[in-house]
Design a protein around this motif. Sequence first.
Motif, PDB file in Angstrom:
ATOM      1  N   ALA A   1      11.341  -8.817  -1.255  1.00 25.84           N
ATOM      2  CA  ALA A   1      10.150  -9.521  -0.777  1.00 25.84           C
ATOM      3  C   ALA A   1       8.921  -8.853  -1.391  1.00 25.84           C
ATOM      4  O   ALA A   1       9.011  -7.774  -1.993  1.00 25.84           O
ATOM      5  CB  ALA A   1      10.077  -9.493   0.747  1.00 25.84           C
ATOM      6  N   LEU A   2       7.775  -9.505  -1.235  1.00 24.47           N
ATOM      7  CA  LEU A   2       6.493  -8.955  -1.665  1.00 24.47           C
ATOM      8  C   LEU A   2       5.650  -8.665  -0.427  1.00 24.47           C
ATOM      9  O   LEU A   2       5.590  -9.487   0.502  1.00 24.47           O
ATOM     10  CB  LEU A   2       5.745  -9.925  -2.580  1.00 24.47           C
ATOM     11  N   GLY A   3       5.012  -7.483  -0.400  1.00 24.04           N
ATOM     12  CA  GLY A   3       4.218  -7.100   0.764  1.00 24.04           C
ATOM     13  C   GLY A   3       2.882  -6.510   0.377  1.00 24.04           C
ATOM     14  O   GLY A   3       2.628  -6.177  -0.785  1.00 24.04           O
ATOM     15  N   THR A   4       2.020  -6.377   1.360  1.00 24.52           N
ATOM     16  CA  THR A   4       0.678  -5.821   1.174  1.00 24.52           C
ATOM     17  C   THR A   4       0.496  -4.634   2.111  1.00 24.52           C
ATOM     18  O   THR A   4       0.888  -4.684   3.272  1.00 24.52           O
ATOM     19  CB  THR A   4      -0.404  -6.877   1.468  1.00 24.52           C
ATOM     20  N   LEU A   5      -0.107  -3.581   1.579  1.00 23.03           N
ATOM     21  CA  LEU A   5      -0.309  -2.360   2.358  1.00 23.03           C
ATOM     22  C   LEU A   5      -1.571  -2.455   3.207  1.00 23.03           C
ATOM     23  O   LEU A   5      -2.573  -3.047   2.806  1.00 23.03           O
ATOM     24  CB  LEU A   5      -0.425  -1.151   1.430  1.00 23.03           C
TER      25      LEU A   5
ATOM     26  N   THR B   1       8.167  -0.415  -4.259  1.00 18.51           N
ATOM     27  CA  THR B   1       7.585   0.047  -5.522  1.00 18.51           C
ATOM     28  C   THR B   1       6.284  -0.715  -5.778  1.00 18.51           C
ATOM     29  O   THR B   1       6.056  -1.792  -5.228  1.00 18.51           O
ATOM     30  CB  THR B   1       8.550  -0.193  -6.691  1.00 18.51           C
ATOM     31  N   THR B   2       5.450  -0.131  -6.633  1.00 19.28           N
ATOM     32  CA  THR B   2       4.184  -0.759  -6.985  1.00 19.28           C
ATOM     33  C   THR B   2       3.895  -0.492  -8.454  1.00 19.28           C
ATOM     34  O   THR B   2       4.316   0.535  -9.010  1.00 19.28           O
ATOM     35  CB  THR B   2       3.033  -0.212  -6.124  1.00 19.28           C
ATOM     36  N   ALA B   3       3.195  -1.438  -9.087  1.00 21.96           N
ATOM     37  CA  ALA B   3       2.855  -1.286 -10.503  1.00 21.96           C
ATOM     38  C   ALA B   3       1.924  -0.103 -10.738  1.00 21.96           C
ATOM     39  O   ALA B   3       1.845   0.404 -11.853  1.00 21.96           O
ATOM     40  CB  ALA B   3       2.209  -2.572 -11.019  1.00 21.96           C
ATOM     41  N   SER B   4       1.251   0.359  -9.693  1.00 21.06           N
ATOM     42  CA  SER B   4       0.356   1.510  -9.850  1.00 21.06           C
ATOM     43  C   SER B   4       1.128   2.795 -10.127  1.00 21.06           C
ATOM     44  O   SER B   4       0.623   3.694 -10.792  1.00 21.06           O
ATOM     45  CB  SER B   4      -0.491   1.679  -8.586  1.00 21.06           C
ATOM     46  N   TYR B   5       2.349   2.888  -9.605  1.00 21.53           N
ATOM     47  CA  TYR B   5       3.212   4.054  -9.821  1.00 21.53           C
ATOM     48  C   TYR B   5       4.607   3.542 -10.194  1.00 21.53           C
ATOM     49  O   TYR B   5       5.530   3.560  -9.378  1.00 21.53           O
ATOM     50  CB  TYR B   5       3.283   4.929  -8.577  1.00 21.53           C
ATOM     51  N   PRO B   6       4.787   3.064 -11.435  1.00 17.89           N
ATOM     52  CA  PRO B   6       6.056   2.415 -11.808  1.00 17.89           C
ATOM     53  C   PRO B   6       7.260   3.335 -11.744  1.00 17.89           C
ATOM     54  O   PRO B   6       8.389   2.849 -11.649  1.00 17.89           O
ATOM     55  CB  PRO B   6       5.786   1.930 -13.239  1.00 17.89           C
ATOM     56  N   GLU B   7       7.065   4.641 -11.805  1.00 22.64           N
ATOM     57  CA  GLU B   7       8.193   5.564 -11.797  1.00 22.64           C
ATOM     58  C   GLU B   7       8.535   6.063 -10.396  1.00 22.64           C
ATOM     59  O   GLU B   7       9.462   6.856 -10.238  1.00 22.64           O
ATOM     60  CB  GLU B   7       7.883   6.777 -12.701  1.00 22.64           C
ATOM     61  N   SER B   8       7.812   5.634  -9.380  1.00 22.45           N
ATOM     62  CA  SER B   8       8.002   6.157  -8.024  1.00 22.45           C
ATOM     63  C   SER B   8       8.549   5.083  -7.106  1.00 22.45           C
ATOM     64  O   SER B   8       8.255   3.894  -7.269  1.00 22.45           O
ATOM     65  CB  SER B   8       6.678   6.685  -7.457  1.00 22.45           C
TER      66      SER B   8
ATOM     67  N   LEU C   1      -1.019   5.996  -1.921  1.00 24.52           N
ATOM     68  CA  LEU C   1      -1.087   4.573  -1.594  1.00 24.52           C
ATOM     69  C   LEU C   1      -2.435   4.238  -0.978  1.00 24.52           C
ATOM     70  O   LEU C   1      -3.039   5.056  -0.300  1.00 24.52           O
ATOM     71  CB  LEU C   1       0.040   4.206  -0.631  1.00 24.52           C
ATOM     72  N   ARG C   2      -2.885   3.002  -1.213  1.00 26.66           N
ATOM     73  CA  ARG C   2      -4.172   2.550  -0.705  1.00 26.66           C
ATOM     74  C   ARG C   2      -4.013   1.175  -0.054  1.00 26.66           C
ATOM     75  O   ARG C   2      -3.164   0.379  -0.459  1.00 26.66           O
ATOM     76  CB  ARG C   2      -5.199   2.451  -1.844  1.00 26.66           C
ATOM     77  N   PRO C   3      -4.835   0.900   0.963  1.00 25.50           N
ATOM     78  CA  PRO C   3      -4.792  -0.429   1.583  1.00 25.50           C
ATOM     79  C   PRO C   3      -5.068  -1.529   0.562  1.00 25.50           C
ATOM     80  O   PRO C   3      -5.916  -1.375  -0.320  1.00 25.50           O
ATOM     81  CB  PRO C   3      -5.898  -0.358   2.641  1.00 25.50           C
ATOM     82  N   GLY C   4      -4.338  -2.635   0.692  1.00 24.98           N
ATOM     83  CA  GLY C   4      -4.504  -3.755  -0.218  1.00 24.98           C
ATOM     84  C   GLY C   4      -3.548  -3.764  -1.388  1.00 24.98           C
ATOM     85  O   GLY C   4      -3.480  -4.755  -2.118  1.00 24.98           O
ATOM     86  N   MET C   5      -2.791  -2.679  -1.612  1.00 29.00           N
ATOM     87  CA  MET C   5      -1.840  -2.633  -2.718  1.00 29.00           C
ATOM     88  C   MET C   5      -0.726  -3.659  -2.528  1.00 29.00           C
ATOM     89  O   MET C   5      -0.250  -3.877  -1.419  1.00 29.00           O
ATOM     90  CB  MET C   5      -1.207  -1.240  -2.821  1.00 29.00           C
ATOM     91  N   LEU C   6      -0.303  -4.270  -3.636  1.00 27.55           N
ATOM     92  CA  LEU C   6       0.844  -5.169  -3.630  1.00 27.55           C
ATOM     93  C   LEU C   6       2.105  -4.341  -3.868  1.00 27.55           C
ATOM     94  O   LEU C   6       2.170  -3.550  -4.815  1.00 27.55           O
ATOM     95  CB  LEU C   6       0.699  -6.235  -4.719  1.00 27.55           C
TER      96      LEU C   6
END
Length: 371
Positions: free
Chosen positions: A54-58, A217-224, A257-262
């Motif tokens: 699924a896709l979620g928002t922080l 996972t998030t595109a901001s930290y692709p390896e994490s 992580l920050r609020p609003g991240m996909l």
Amino acid sequence: MNGRFRCLALRLTSALCLLMLTCPLPLSAALADDPTPVIAARAELRQWSTPLEALGTLRADESVTLSATVTEIVSSVNFEDNARVKAGDLLIRLDDSEVQAELRAAQATRVERNNVLQRSAQLQARNLAPRADVEDNRARLQQIEAEIEAIRARLDDYHIKAPFDGMVGFRDISPGALVSPGMELVTLDKLDTMKLDFSVPAVHLSALQPGLSLAATTASYPESTFNGEVTSLGTRIDPVTRSIPVRASLSNTEQRLRPGMLMEVTLERQPRQALVLPEESLIASGNGQYVLAIDEANGHVVQRRPVTLGERRAGVVEITEGLQPGDLVVSHGVQQVREGDHVSVLGIDDDNIDVSELLRRSRAVPPKEDV
């Protein structure tokens, strides 16, 4: 001369026949009996689950935008951009000189009325004043004390404090600025723990429950990969999308992580212990699959064994029937051996082995020893 040549040829023919009868097997035949080197893997139990994506928002665990409730001039600003603050820290102070003056006047009135009460009580104790005067003076003292509490409550409107531990946003206000009720002054977010909101098709509702593990996972930290768990399910299903809202909790001790991240979410449904093998161990045969099992107790003889597959992952596959935990199978070299062959195991294929390096070393020719 011809007779001598015939005799010599007969003797050579006899010698060759004798040599053929007494010499050992040819080199090719001898090598055919040597074990074939292979790399093997053990069937092992691992924690397994059925993924649901699924896709979620922080969202921040706690988040607020602090604003003014009175019209006044900013007296001081006590934070900088992205500062970490504690609950109760004074962030912005508005000019409260007028209210402070009212408080001092009320406190002086309280002292005066308290003295009047004490004098009337002494006179009433000697029967020189009526009891009603004492009660009236006590009521006046209680009235001024209530007024003092009200003034102190008003003072809180002039002191903008942090309601919880967290990180403030940008400082966009300066001393001397005039603020009014509802004007946004600063944001405050608690980021140690993040809330992850996403939706799941309602057909999977039976598999959802608080405590279910997930990876995000998030595109901001692709390896994490960020691990968390479901904390709550929505009480209503969207009649348009036929999905149910889900909220999960993620640890964010490093504040990345920050609020609003996909976030891309993978829910670990139906957690269980599964028997798994490397995918390269499988050999297709018609509509089925089989593996080459190694009989360790019988000279490492290869046995063809059909298996039933479950779910697949990247590089591994679940085995539901045909093998037991700890069984050894050929993972590299399946094309070089057949059922009944003897093999030698160069190494066990696991997360710690470098298969390419192991194959390279197995092909290397050892140096000749000096005679």
